[in-house]
Scaffold this motif. Structure first.
Motif, short mmCIF file in Angstrom:
data_model
loop_
_atom_site.label_atom_id
_atom_site.label_comp_id
_atom_site.label_asym_id
_atom_site.label_seq_id
_atom_site.Cartn_x
_atom_site.Cartn_y
_atom_site.Cartn_z
N ASN A 60 55.94 24.57 52.83
CA ASN A 60 56.06 25.64 51.83
C ASN A 60 54.69 25.88 51.21
O ASN A 60 53.74 25.14 51.47
N GLY A 61 54.61 26.89 50.37
CA GLY A 61 53.32 27.26 49.79
C GLY A 61 52.81 26.27 48.76
O GLY A 61 51.60 26.11 48.58
N THR A 62 53.72 25.61 48.08
CA THR A 62 53.32 24.60 47.10
C THR A 62 52.68 23.41 47.81
O THR A 62 51.62 22.92 47.41
N LEU A 65 49.09 24.19 48.95
CA LEU A 65 48.06 23.98 47.93
C LEU A 65 47.77 22.49 47.76
O LEU A 65 46.63 22.07 47.62
N THR A 86 49.83 33.15 36.48
CA THR A 86 50.20 32.98 37.89
C THR A 86 51.53 32.26 37.95
O THR A 86 52.06 31.79 36.95
N TYR A 87 52.06 32.15 39.17
CA TYR A 87 53.26 31.36 39.40
C TYR A 87 52.91 29.88 39.21
O TYR A 87 51.79 29.46 39.50
N ALA A 89 53.42 27.14 40.69
CA ALA A 89 53.02 26.26 41.80
C ALA A 89 51.51 26.02 41.84
O ALA A 89 51.05 24.92 42.13
N THR A 90 50.75 27.06 41.54
CA THR A 90 49.29 26.97 41.61
C THR A 90 48.77 25.82 40.76
O THR A 90 47.91 25.05 41.20
N VAL A 132 43.92 33.31 42.54
CA VAL A 132 45.25 33.73 43.02
C VAL A 132 45.18 35.25 43.23
O VAL A 132 44.79 35.97 42.30
N ASP A 158 44.74 30.92 46.65
CA ASP A 158 46.21 30.96 46.67
C ASP A 158 46.59 32.36 47.14
O ASP A 158 46.59 33.32 46.38
N ALA A 160 49.48 33.27 48.52
CA ALA A 160 50.93 33.36 48.72
C ALA A 160 51.46 34.78 48.52
O ALA A 160 52.45 35.16 49.13
N GLN A 161 50.80 35.57 47.66
CA GLN A 161 51.32 36.92 47.38
C GLN A 161 50.52 38.00 48.10
O GLN A 161 50.79 39.18 47.91
N PHE A 189 57.95 31.88 51.92
CA PHE A 189 59.20 32.05 51.17
C PHE A 189 59.77 33.42 51.54
O PHE A 189 59.02 34.38 51.71
N LYS A 192 58.32 36.75 50.28
CA LYS A 192 56.88 37.02 50.38
C LYS A 192 56.62 38.11 51.42
O LYS A 192 57.48 38.44 52.21
N GLY A 200 58.62 27.85 54.11
CA GLY A 200 57.52 27.67 55.06
C GLY A 200 56.22 27.92 54.35
O GLY A 200 56.19 28.54 53.28
N TYR A 319 54.89 36.78 34.78
CA TYR A 319 55.76 35.64 34.49
C TYR A 319 55.90 35.58 32.99
O TYR A 319 54.92 35.84 32.28
#
Ligand SMILES: *Cc1c(COP(=O)(O)O)cnc(C)c1O
Length: 385
Positions: A60-62, A65, A86-87, A89-90, A132, A158, A160-161, A189, A192, A200, A319
């Motif tokens: 996964n993305g977490t 990182l 940011t989300y 996870a970062t 990010v 990062d 992810a987005q 995810f 995404k 993933g 967020y």
């Protein structure tokens, strides 16, 4: 009209159903559920797409990182500069590895890390910067890479987005975001831009040695079966997800075009609105619109959200609490952290439905519904930050 969702994965699946179903059944029949052929095939195809030498798939993305930070040899107490906007996870992985998160400010237009704020946050303990590419727009990588070079810092993107986002340097060179820094990390995810049908992720780099370390770490630090050289973790992209991603990767540029079309429609509907700012599109990058996020000034955000909800239109706040105000980080002495742009944005952003399957009827209904609540004739015009 089709029901409106933040993300419509079902319609997207229907269009690829025969190919995806076959790819999944092939995996089931091969029974190579872990590290089957599609995993390596995907890593190769994705590295070609990104223009990067090595792609290491992971769970996964977490994790991506985390694996990047572990492989760079960051040690407890090392400072890592990240945005607060940011989300989670970062920054969560920074704390998880007992590194110290240092929250920097974002740019009021792009919502991405502000290079000048990063510069001010650097101390002798700083080891890495984590830009990010928020909502699908690239951070100012040119300036951030210059700062990193000046202070000898790692850059962990990062991404992810922003899978698929092109970034243009002033000399005209174009690179995909995630392939610019020391290492890039992404998530597959489902929602995404390139989404699997489960979890993933992947890390990528042009550095051979770093790639080898990341492979080792993602596989229990194991160089040879049952011989473990370093402490690692267990983080794999499973074969079924890789097989699905192999079908979806060739569609990614079409998906991005569909997102950008929807964004154009929204932009036109809200252009010159006295209280709404549409997403800024910096000339040096191609926004891939993971999210379509408006900035409201003089409009009651909760009221708009409720008005839309009553009309079966979802909207989200990405967020609602910035990182430096999360309880999770209360042991880090963040009381004095002052990030006025981040706080200002946090109170004013709202994201509208954004995905590859939005049609004109839906877009028209959504934009009309927003304008019903917030007519373009309202007083108290926006001032910006
Ligand atoms: C989704 C996301 C992640 C984490 O990805 P997961 O696959 O959910 O672990 C990390 N950073 C950002 C900015 C994200 O949007």
């Amino acid at each position: 009209m089709k029901p409106i969702q933040m993300v419509d994965l079902k319609t997207q699946y229907q269009k690829l159903k025969p190919a995806i179903d076959k790819a999944v059944i092939d995996v089931l029949e091969s029974s190579a559920f872990i590290n089957g052929k599609p995993v390596q095939q995907f890593a190769e195809a994705f590295s070609n797409y990104l223009g990067v030498k090595h792609v290491v798939p992971c769970a996964n993305g977490t994790d991506a990182l985390q694996i990047a930070m572990m492989a760079l040899g960051l040690q407890p107490g090392d400072e890592v500069i990240t945005p607060s906007f940011t989300y989670i996870a970062t920054t969560e992985v920074v704390a998880l590895l007992r590194l110290t998160p240092v929250f920097a400010e974002v740019d009021a237009k792009t919502f991405c890390l502000d290079p000048e704020s990063v510069r001010k946050a650097i101390t002798p303990k700083t080891r890495a910067i984590v830009p990010v590419h928020l909502y699908g727009q690239a951070a100012n990588m040119e300036a951030l890479m210059q700062i990193a070079e000046e202070y000898n810092l790692f850059v962990i993107e990062d991404n992810a987005q922003a899978t698929g986002c092109d970034y243009k340097f002033t000399d005209g060179t174009v690179k995909k975001t995630g392939s610019i820094g020391t290492v890039g990390a992404t998530s597959f995810f489902p929602s995404k831009n390139l989404g699997a049908y489960g979890d993933g992720g992947a890390v990528f780099t042009n550095d051979d040695e770093l790639a080898a370390k990341m492979r080792l770490i993602a596989n229990h630090g194991q160089s040879k079966r049952y011989y473990h050289d370093v402490v690692g973790c267990n983080s794999r992209l499973d074969t079924v997800q890789a097989a699905i991603l192999n079908i979806k990767l060739p569609e990614l540029d079409n998906y991005i075009a569909a997102r950008r079309n929807a964004a154009d429609y929204y932009d036109a509907a809200f252009a010159n609105h006295p209280n709404i700012t549409t997403p800024y599109r910096h000339a040096n990058n191609k926004h891939v619109f993971h999210q379509y996020t408006l900035l409201l000034e003089g409009i009651d955000r909760d009221g708009l959200n409720a008005h839309l909800a009553a009309k079966q239109i979802p909207s989200m706040i990405y967020y609602p609490v910035p990182g430096h105000k999360q309880k999770m980080f209360s042991s880090f002495n963040l009381a004095d952290v002052y990030l006025p742009v981040t706080d200002w944005l946090t109170e004013r952003v709202i994201s509208l439905p954004m995905h590859t399957e939005l049609d004109e009827e839906q877009l028209s209904y959504i934009t009309q519904s927003v304008l019903e609540y917030a007519p373009a004739t309202a007083p108290s015009p926006k001032k910006g930050f």
